[in-house]
Design a protein around this motif. Structure first.
Motif, PDB file in Angstrom:
ATOM      1  N   GLU A 267     -39.406  63.044 -21.658  1.00  0.00           N
ATOM      2  CA  GLU A 267     -40.353  61.936 -21.638  1.00  0.00           C
ATOM      3  C   GLU A 267     -39.921  60.912 -20.594  1.00  0.00           C
ATOM      4  N   GLY A 268     -40.767  60.731 -19.594  1.00  0.00           N
ATOM      5  CA  GLY A 268     -40.514  59.778 -18.519  1.00  0.00           C
ATOM      6  C   GLY A 268     -41.736  58.928 -18.295  1.00  0.00           C
ATOM      7  N   ALA A 269     -42.182  58.836 -17.049  1.00  0.00           N
ATOM      8  CA  ALA A 269     -43.309  57.982 -16.707  1.00  0.00           C
ATOM      9  C   ALA A 269     -44.616  58.442 -17.350  1.00  0.00           C
ATOM     10  N   LEU A 270     -44.699  59.709 -17.737  1.00  0.00           N
ATOM     11  CA  LEU A 270     -45.907  60.203 -18.395  1.00  0.00           C
ATOM     12  C   LEU A 270     -45.953  59.796 -19.865  1.00  0.00           C
ATOM     13  N   GLY A 271     -44.840  59.265 -20.375  1.00  0.00           N
ATOM     14  CA  GLY A 271     -44.765  58.843 -21.760  1.00  0.00           C
ATOM     15  C   GLY A 271     -44.546  57.356 -21.882  1.00  0.00           C
ATOM     16  N   VAL A 272     -44.001  56.943 -23.025  1.00  0.00           N
ATOM     17  CA  VAL A 272     -43.790  55.517 -23.282  1.00  0.00           C
ATOM     18  C   VAL A 272     -42.359  55.220 -23.733  1.00  0.00           C
ATOM     19  N   ASN A 273     -41.592  56.227 -24.066  1.00  0.00           N
ATOM     20  CA  ASN A 273     -40.256  56.024 -24.602  1.00  0.00           C
ATOM     21  C   ASN A 273     -39.182  56.397 -23.586  1.00  0.00           C
ATOM     22  N   ASN A 274     -37.978  55.914 -23.822  1.00  0.00           N
ATOM     23  CA  ASN A 274     -36.861  56.202 -22.936  1.00  0.00           C
ATOM     24  C   ASN A 274     -36.132  57.452 -23.392  1.00  0.00           C
ATOM     25  N   THR A 275     -35.995  58.414 -22.500  1.00  0.00           N
ATOM     26  CA  THR A 275     -35.190  59.608 -22.761  1.00  0.00           C
ATOM     27  C   THR A 275     -34.389  59.922 -21.499  1.00  0.00           C
ATOM     28  N   TYR A 276     -33.469  60.869 -21.626  1.00  0.00           N
ATOM     29  CA  TYR A 276     -32.635  61.275 -20.495  1.00  0.00           C
ATOM     30  C   TYR A 276     -32.712  62.785 -20.328  1.00  0.00           C
ATOM     31  N   SER A 277     -32.575  63.221 -19.102  1.00  0.00           N
ATOM     32  CA  SER A 277     -32.566  64.659 -18.832  1.00  0.00           C
ATOM     33  C   SER A 277     -31.151  65.191 -18.969  1.00  0.00           C
ATOM     34  N   LYS A 278     -31.009  66.483 -18.899  1.00  0.00           N
ATOM     35  CA  LYS A 278     -29.702  67.138 -18.903  1.00  0.00           C
ATOM     36  C   LYS A 278     -29.268  67.479 -17.485  1.00  0.00           C
ATOM     37  N   ASN A 279     -29.959  66.931 -16.524  1.00  0.00           N
ATOM     38  CA  ASN A 279     -29.788  67.321 -15.128  1.00  0.00           C
ATOM     39  C   ASN A 279     -29.721  66.055 -14.274  1.00  0.00           C
ATOM     40  N   PHE A 280     -28.492  65.670 -13.840  1.00  0.00           N
ATOM     41  CA  PHE A 280     -28.329  64.406 -13.126  1.00  0.00           C
ATOM     42  C   PHE A 280     -28.227  64.562 -11.613  1.00  0.00           C
ATOM     43  N   LEU A 281     -27.599  65.618 -11.124  1.00  0.00           N
ATOM     44  CA  LEU A 281     -27.469  65.830  -9.685  1.00  0.00           C
ATOM     45  C   LEU A 281     -27.559  67.319  -9.382  1.00  0.00           C
ATOM     46  N   ALA A 282     -28.076  67.646  -8.203  1.00  0.00           N
ATOM     47  CA  ALA A 282     -28.229  69.035  -7.782  1.00  0.00           C
ATOM     48  C   ALA A 282     -27.620  69.221  -6.396  1.00  0.00           C
ATOM     49  N   PHE A 283     -26.956  70.369  -6.202  1.00  0.00           N
ATOM     50  CA  PHE A 283     -26.379  70.724  -4.911  1.00  0.00           C
ATOM     51  C   PHE A 283     -26.614  72.215  -4.660  1.00  0.00           C
ATOM     52  N   SER A 284     -26.546  72.613  -3.404  1.00  0.00           N
ATOM     53  CA  SER A 284     -26.734  74.016  -3.064  1.00  0.00           C
ATOM     54  C   SER A 284     -25.548  74.510  -2.254  1.00  0.00           C
ATOM     55  N   TYR A 285     -25.125  75.763  -2.539  1.00  0.00           N
ATOM     56  CA  TYR A 285     -23.962  76.342  -1.870  1.00  0.00           C
ATOM     57  C   TYR A 285     -23.877  77.815  -2.251  1.00  0.00           C
ATOM     58  N   ASP A 286     -23.344  78.636  -1.361  1.00  0.00           N
ATOM     59  CA  ASP A 286     -23.134  80.057  -1.653  1.00  0.00           C
ATOM     60  C   ASP A 286     -21.750  80.221  -2.282  1.00  0.00           C
ATOM     61  N   PHE A 287     -21.687  80.208  -3.611  1.00  0.00           N
ATOM     62  CA  PHE A 287     -20.404  80.209  -4.310  1.00  0.00           C
ATOM     63  C   PHE A 287     -19.716  81.575  -4.314  1.00  0.00           C
ATOM     64  N   ASN A 288     -20.484  82.641  -4.367  1.00  0.00           N
ATOM     65  CA  ASN A 288     -19.870  83.971  -4.439  1.00  0.00           C
ATOM     66  C   ASN A 288     -19.876  84.699  -3.100  1.00  0.00           C
ATOM     67  N   ASN A 289     -20.244  83.986  -2.042  1.00  0.00           N
ATOM     68  CA  ASN A 289     -20.162  84.517  -0.674  1.00  0.00           C
ATOM     69  C   ASN A 289     -20.947  85.821  -0.502  1.00  0.00           C
TER      70      ASN A 289
END
Length: 443
Positions: A95-117
């Motif tokens: 629930e964010g701008a489409l709603g009325v209450n305050n909630t938090y996501s489980k996803n704060f930052l995103a990055f991309s990288y080839d970890f297993n080469n």
């Protein structure tokens, strides 16, 4: 997929390197979704078609038009909105701008990288503070969810980052964990194993919601140091045996702390300065000038205010709250790095923090080095209805050598494509932001 194209272009400007050429810089906004799935977003070529894609929340959007959305981990969140007529509506996402209450996501930052080469770009998600961070293995074009690999079990601080701290050419997760500041490195020979934690501080009881973190070479010894709100940690000559780093106390952003912090020579004197927002849930943006004179052998700084800490408008008439995401990049191609930041909409909901319902602005601040050795950061508004999340990322998305911007937050996911137009000197001068006193004098 809910997709909205915004035709308005908010004009910002800068002069090119050539004294004869003048350019207006603008950003065309595309809203990829109005649903709230995460507070971060980033770029990466996930389908290996040579074109950059966008990741935000549990989805990646195929570039260059972002019309195809792909789910790489289960997107199961939803909330129920009660309409004024008493009916109820089920909406995907948190629930964010489409709603009325305050909630938090489980996803704060995103990055991309080839970890297993394996030649395919993977996705790293730094989740809710205090919880795990995981990378998702690219299935090489095969359908279905991507396999999740937990990197570290506890990632603290609201501005953890991912970058080459150790100087080996490979990035690490930089954060605090269980009260200790440090970094985590993957096993290059066994990339799916949990990462190794390297503490650099004693247990200072860093809270999971601590704000403000970055890295860079503060003292010019060629080694990256760690920045935090109360000072900087000096990287030792050898990291063997995980020694504790020396802490140099300085109040960059005492109290709450801000967002991402940067080490950069702002005024061109050869000494590294520090850029930070002051309070992620308040006001303030500053750069701290490193002084040639030392205080009892310690590096000294002098603070220069870009945006007032109490919310007063600066000399260009600009003020906004909740600077929870900051990036540093050369926007206009003049060789100097500029600041990109904005307002995090509803960080604590519609009634939390100063001015929670003010316009979700996004700005870039052009760095200008004046002939008298002074410095100015000239503000150019990019947009007034997207803002930042806990992350804002600028990179050249389409190969035109102009940095574009991607944002994920409670208003959705946005891409701002950078455009440049050559104009006359007269048009360019008319478009430049003017100090308020000068503006008033011309009326």
């Amino acid at each position: 997929m809910n997709r909205l194209f915004i035709p308005l272009i908010f004009i910002s400007t800068a002069m090119a390197v050539s004294a004869k050429d003048y350019y207006l810089h603008s950003f065309k906004k595309t809203q990829l979704t109005d649903q709230f799935w995460g507070e971060g977003a980033n770029f990466g070529d996930f389908n290996r078609d040579g074109k950059m894609d966008v990741v935000s929340g549990p989805f990646w959007y195929a570039g260059p038009d972002f019309k195809q959305r792909h789910e790489f981990y289960p997107a199961t969140e939803k909330f129920t909105l009660k309409n004024p007529d008493g009916t109820e509506q089920e909406i995907p996402g948190f629930e964010g701008a489409l709603g009325v209450n305050n909630t938090y996501s489980k996803n704060f930052l995103a990055f991309s990288y080839d970890f297993n080469n394996d030649g395919w770009t993977d996705i790293l998600i730094l989740g809710f503070p205090g919880e795990h961070s995981s990378w998702y293995e690219n299935p090489q074009g095969k359908p279905g969810h991507w396999k999740r690999h937990v990197a570290i079990d506890v990632t603290d601080n609201e501005s953890p980052t991912f970058g080459d701290l150790t100087g080996d050419g490979k990035p690490e997760i930089i954060c605090s964990s269980k009260g200790v500041l440090g970094y985590a490195t993957p096993d290059r020979n066994n990339p799916t194993a949990k990462w190794t934690w390297h503490p650099i501080s004693p247990d200072n009881n860093y809270h999971k919601f601590t704000h403000g973190l970055g890295f860079g070479d503060v003292n010019g010894d060629g080694r990256a140091d760690i920045l935090e709100r109360d000072g900087w940690w000096e990287q030792p000559a050898s990291l063997e045996g995980d020694p504790l780093w020396k802490h140099h106390k300085y109040p960059f952003a005492p109290g709450m702390g801000g967002a991402q912090m940067y080490a950069y020579d702002v005024n061109g004197d050869g000494l590294t300065d520090v850029i930070t927002s002051f309070a992620a849930h308040g006001y303030g943006l500053s750069w701290h000038e490193q002084l040639k004179e030392k205080n009892e052998g310690e590096i000294s700084f002098r603070e220069h205010i870009i945006l007032d800490k109490q919310g007063k408008r600066n000399k260009y008439g600009v003020s906004f709250s909740q600077l929870h995401g900051v990036d540093l990049v050369d926007v206009d191609g003049d060789g100097l790095k500029d600041i990109i930041t904005g307002k995090r909409f509803w960080a604590h909901g519609p009634k939390g923090d100063p001015e929670p319902n003010a316009a979700a602005v996004l700005y870039w601040f052009k760095l200008v080095r004046n002939p008298d050795k002074s410095v100015d950061f000239i503000p150019f508004q990019i947009d007034d209805d997207s803002g930042v999340g806990t992350q804002v990322v600028a990179a050249d998305f389409n190969g035109d050598k102009l940095p574009d911007i991607v944002v994920g937050n409670k208003k959705g996911t946005f891409v701002h494509v950078h455009e440049r137009k050559k104009v006359s000197k007269k048009v360019w001068e008319a478009a430049q932001p003017k100090p308020m006193a000068e503006t008033a004098a011309t009326k």
